[in-house]
Enzyme design. Structure first.
Site, short mmCIF file in Angstrom:
data_model
loop_
_atom_site.label_atom_id
_atom_site.label_comp_id
_atom_site.label_asym_id
_atom_site.label_seq_id
_atom_site.Cartn_x
_atom_site.Cartn_y
_atom_site.Cartn_z
N GLN A 140 -26.23 41.55 -5.73
CA GLN A 140 -25.23 41.79 -4.89
C GLN A 140 -25.01 43.62 -4.61
O GLN A 140 -24.51 43.99 -3.98
CB GLN A 140 -24.00 41.33 -5.26
CG GLN A 140 -23.29 41.90 -6.79
CD GLN A 140 -22.23 41.30 -7.33
OE1 GLN A 140 -22.24 40.02 -7.89
NE2 GLN A 140 -21.04 42.07 -7.39
N CYS A 146 -19.24 39.26 -5.39
CA CYS A 146 -19.69 38.10 -6.09
C CYS A 146 -18.99 36.89 -5.79
O CYS A 146 -19.76 35.86 -5.91
CB CYS A 146 -19.24 38.48 -7.76
SG CYS A 146 -17.53 38.40 -7.89
N HIS A 283 -14.95 37.52 -12.14
CA HIS A 283 -16.36 37.60 -11.71
C HIS A 283 -16.72 36.02 -11.14
O HIS A 283 -16.33 35.05 -11.95
CB HIS A 283 -17.46 37.87 -12.65
CG HIS A 283 -18.76 38.27 -12.17
ND1 HIS A 283 -19.06 38.56 -11.15
CD2 HIS A 283 -20.06 37.71 -12.56
CE1 HIS A 283 -20.47 38.82 -10.92
NE2 HIS A 283 -20.89 38.06 -11.78
N ASN A 304 -26.21 34.01 -11.85
CA ASN A 304 -25.65 35.28 -11.55
C ASN A 304 -26.16 35.98 -10.20
O ASN A 304 -26.98 35.53 -9.70
CB ASN A 304 -25.66 36.15 -12.76
CG ASN A 304 -24.49 37.28 -12.67
OD1 ASN A 304 -23.69 37.27 -11.91
ND2 ASN A 304 -24.22 37.84 -13.99
#
Length: 340
Positions: A140, A146, A283, A304
């Site tokens: 990102q 996110c 997140h 992630n």
């Protein structure tokens, strides 16, 4: 003769003292020189160039403090390791500001139904990567979106399970076009709102058609059309239930929100993460599996969106079945998944 002998003794003494002082000074400067070398090598590894010597000195100081912290934690024998990843010259405050953009919603907008409620048997391990339902790890960058990466990963998963085709979908379309509600591009958002947009928008374009730029942009109708994949709805997993989260992850990749603001999360390198974290969800990530480590520790496999240099090639294994209903770092608090 006595005077000359005395002078020689004095010179010898001075030489000895000078030699000891130089040796001590050299040994003191060696660690500093080694740290400077480590910083230079780290800068080269991540292609970093600072604007001036003042910024470089500031970043070196932060790097040094993070290195000391990494070595301290790694010496404690925890089941996870920290490392000098791409965030090693950031303070924890800077890290949180640039990487975490999940906005907690005060009202759950998902449906009350939970289709996996009556599931009684689940596999002992699951890894949706091995079943072809997970695209490669994305990055990102400096954009706090996110939420978009989490929602897209879950959508890519259910699309593959429904159609048999794994298609990388566009986060940038969400960043640019999903701006009339709670989601605000790089300023943050949440996954349920992204799912609502995808439903109303009748899908998302491919990553190739609407590529990621990492900044807030103007919505492009031409790039957004045609849609490559869509969803029909979404549901929330029962809040604060790792057991129900397990049922959902056994069936498909699931969007989860976590508290990822700690230094251990920032510098995580490998192993099953058991570090200190709270429940200040900040997140959005994606649970794409679960399993049990060699030492018997149960874990969630989490994808992630910080690139492959962070963690285990972009993934983290987070301890599962902890003695708290919300799960480690709040992973079971606000999980949801798209339906198709």
């Amino acid at each position: 003769m006595a005077s000359l002998f005395t002078q020689k003794k004095l010179l010898l003494a001075v030489s000895l003292v000078l030699g000891i002082w130089i040796s001590q000074s050299w040994s003191r400067s060696l660690p500093e020189a080694s740290l400077i070398e480590k910083h230079e090598l780290w800068m080269a590894q991540y292609g970093l160039v600072y604007k001036d010597s003042a910024e470089k000195a500031m970043r070196f100081k932060i790097f040094k403090e993070n290195l000391e912290y990494v070595e301290s934690v790694n010496s404690e024998g925890r089941p996870y390791k920290l490392g000098l990843n791409a965030f090693a010259d950031l303070t924890n405050e800077e890290f949180r500001a640039s990487k975490n953009g999940y906005k907690r919603s005060l009202i759950s907008s998902g449906t009350k139904s939970f289709r996996y409620e009556n599931v009684t048997a689940v596999p002992s391990t699951m890894d949706w990567r091995k079943k072809g339902a997970v695209t490669p790890v994305k990055d990102q960058g400096q954009c706090g979106c996110c939420w978009a990466f989490s929602a897209v990963a879950a959508t890519e998963g259910i699309n593959q399970l429904t159609t048999g085709k794994l298609i990388s979908l566009s986060e940038q379309e969400l960043v640019d076009c999903d701006v009339n509600g709670e989601d605000q591009g790089c300023a943050g958002g949440l996954m349920d709102s992204a799912f609502e947009f995808i439903i109303k928008n009748k899908g998302l374009a491919t990553e190739a058609k609407y590529p990621y730029r990492g900044v807030d942009g103007t919505c492009s109708k031409s790039k957004a059309s045609p849609s490559a994949a869509t969803i029909t709805g979404y549901e929330d997993v029962t809040a604060n239930s790792e057991a129900d989260l397990l049922k959902a992850v056994a069936k498909q990749p699931v969007s989860v929100a976590i508290d990822a603001g700690g230094s251990d999360f920032q510098l995580y390198s490998s192993g099953v993460f058991t570090g200190q974290c709270g429940t200040q969800l900040d997140h959005g990530v994606t649970a794409v599996g679960y399993g049990t480590a060699d030492d018997g520790t149960k874990y969630w496999l989490v994808k992630n969106s910080w690139g492959t240099s962070w963690g285990e090639s972009g993934y983290i294994r987070m301890q599962r079945d902890v003695d708290a209903p919300e799960g480690l770092c709040g992973i079971a608090m606000e999980a949801s998944y798209p339906t198709a």
